[in-house]
Enzyme design. Structure first.
Site, PDB file in Angstrom:
ATOM      1  CG  ASP A   1      -1.671   1.215   1.469  1.00  0.00           C
ATOM      2  OD1 ASP A   1      -2.365   1.645   0.530  1.00  0.00           O
ATOM      3  OD2 ASP A   1      -1.582   1.788   2.570  1.00  0.00           O
TER       4      ASP A   1
ATOM      5  CG  ASP B   1      -1.809   7.610   0.869  1.00  0.00           C
ATOM      6  OD1 ASP B   1      -1.279   8.725   0.917  1.00  0.00           O
ATOM      7  OD2 ASP B   1      -2.369   7.157  -0.145  1.00  0.00           O
TER       8      ASP B   1
ATOM      9  CG  ASP C   1      -1.942   1.902   6.596  1.00  0.00           C
ATOM     10  OD1 ASP C   1      -2.207   1.675   5.396  1.00  0.00           O
ATOM     11  OD2 ASP C   1      -2.274   2.950   7.178  1.00  0.00           O
TER      12      ASP C   1
END
Length: 227
Positions: free
Chosen positions: A12, A14, A173
């Site tokens: 991922d 961000d 996250d």
């Protein structure tokens, strides 16, 4: 063939590769001020990151009084314009990431990005940060069509296809990341230093890392049979 257990490691963007909260918060607050609202703290906006800019703005507007659809479209356009113009003012690479990527490449592993950020914005950000060439491909939230962003498996499947196939793991996250990996049938690693809003263990990942120094040892403990 390398004896490392994975051929592809996806990430991922961000909250996983980069701490982009400062720039995202500035863009959201730009839209909120245009709507006559008080700005939110960076910490408050961090909890809204992960589902793409539209979802992030919707949550911020709902929290501050809501708005009609026409106003939302106007503010979303303003947010995107501001963010594109200031996309890397405050964003920083998480500690240890470049070394971890280099170590993966030394083992013959291809690295890639799957994000719910628009592909054009993700490309611009990674190039301004200076890391785009470290990743074999980049799949954005609009690459496969808006109905196929994470947690749909389609962007993970496309990442694997573009990287030539092989044993794959995914690092993220948020619940969007972990569910996308699970839906695609690949091991998921959660980072504890991202934008997760609750206990990271509750995401249901196969493993959790507290820093990028932990990534390779963690990958070595995981394995996925080639299917």
């Amino acid at each position: 063939m390398s004896d490392f257990p994975f051929d592809i490691v996806g990430f991922d963007l961000d909250g996983t590769l980069l701490d982009t909260s400062g720039d995202l918060a500035a863009a959201v607050n730009h839209a909120l001020v245009l709507a006559g609202r008080e700005p939110l703290s960076v910490q408050d906006i961090r909890s809204k990151i992960g589902g793409g800019a539209k979802n992030m703005l919707r949550l911020a507007l709902d929290e501050t009084g809501g708005c009609d659809e026409a106003e939302f479209r106007r503010l979303h356009k303003e947010l995107l314009g501001f963010y594109e113009a200031h996309i890397a003012d405050h964003s920083v690479v998480f500690d240890g990431l470049p070394d971890a990527i280099a170590s993966l490449h030394e083992r013959g592993v291809k690295t890639a990005i799957v994000t719910n950020k628009f592909e054009s914005l993700a490309e611009k950000l990674m190039r301004e940060i200076g890391l785009r060439d470290s990743f074999a491909c980049l799949i954005g939230g609009d690459t496969m069509g808006k109905s196929f962003a994470k947690p749909h498996r389609a962007p993970i499947d496309e990442m694997i296809r573009r990287c030539g196939g092989g044993r794959t793991a995914f690092v993220g996250d948020s619940i969007y990341d972990i569910q996308a990996a699970q839906n695609a049938g690949v091991p998921a690693i959660a980072v504890s230093f991202g934008f997760v809003t609750g206990p990271v263990e509750e995401l249901g990942a196969d493993a959790v890392i507290d820093s990028y120094a932990d990534l390779l040892p963690t990958l070595e403990r995981l394995d996925q049979p080639t299917g």
